[in-house]
Design a protein around this motif. Sequence first.
Motif, PDB file in Angstrom:
ATOM      1  N   THR A   7     -45.545  23.928  19.654  1.00  0.00           N
ATOM      2  CA  THR A   7     -44.609  23.283  18.969  1.00  0.00           C
ATOM      3  C   THR A   7     -44.140  23.913  17.859  1.00  0.00           C
ATOM      4  N   LEU A   8     -42.835  23.686  17.790  1.00  0.00           N
ATOM      5  CA  LEU A   8     -42.029  24.282  16.410  1.00  0.00           C
ATOM      6  C   LEU A   8     -41.733  23.139  15.792  1.00  0.00           C
ATOM      7  N   GLY A  17     -31.725  17.265  17.235  1.00  0.00           N
ATOM      8  CA  GLY A  17     -30.916  17.025  18.520  1.00  0.00           C
ATOM      9  C   GLY A  17     -31.117  17.835  19.583  1.00  0.00           C
ATOM     10  N   GLU A  18     -30.250  17.837  20.419  1.00  0.00           N
ATOM     11  CA  GLU A  18     -30.409  18.859  21.756  1.00  0.00           C
ATOM     12  C   GLU A  18     -30.177  20.411  21.345  1.00  0.00           C
ATOM     13  N   ALA A  19     -29.347  20.560  20.225  1.00  0.00           N
ATOM     14  CA  ALA A  19     -29.093  21.916  19.924  1.00  0.00           C
ATOM     15  C   ALA A  19     -30.133  22.699  19.718  1.00  0.00           C
ATOM     16  N   GLY A  20     -31.323  22.102  18.937  1.00  0.00           N
ATOM     17  CA  GLY A  20     -32.591  22.848  18.594  1.00  0.00           C
ATOM     18  C   GLY A  20     -33.322  23.499  19.608  1.00  0.00           C
ATOM     19  N   PRO A  47     -39.499  14.645  17.962  1.00  0.00           N
ATOM     20  CA  PRO A  47     -39.043  14.269  16.784  1.00  0.00           C
ATOM     21  C   PRO A  47     -39.512  15.191  15.552  1.00  0.00           C
ATOM     22  N   GLU A  48     -40.369  15.957  15.709  1.00  0.00           N
ATOM     23  CA  GLU A  48     -40.616  16.846  14.422  1.00  0.00           C
ATOM     24  C   GLU A  48     -39.939  18.126  14.915  1.00  0.00           C
TER      25      GLU A  48
END
Length: 90
Positions: A7-8, A17-20, A47-48
Amino acid sequence: MFAIHLTLLDVSTAPTGEAGPADVQGALWACAVPGDGLEHVRACALPEGVGLVLYVRAPDREAAELRAYALLDRALAEGPARRFAVAAPP
């Protein structure tokens, strides 16, 4: 091949958002070299931050984890993916 789940955490104040996930996935492939053993990447928005599964070719799980973390260190060092940090492994 070993599946390394990570998890990052988003350490910035901007929305993920979806860019991450796309930023992280792009950074991983851009930094990967043959010695990393990277076969596949799955990234999804959480979410995180970003949930990741890195599929790494290695002789054993310990070597796969070391390769995955070394690659992540390089990928998260600059560019849009630098907004993320690896959460403590479970």
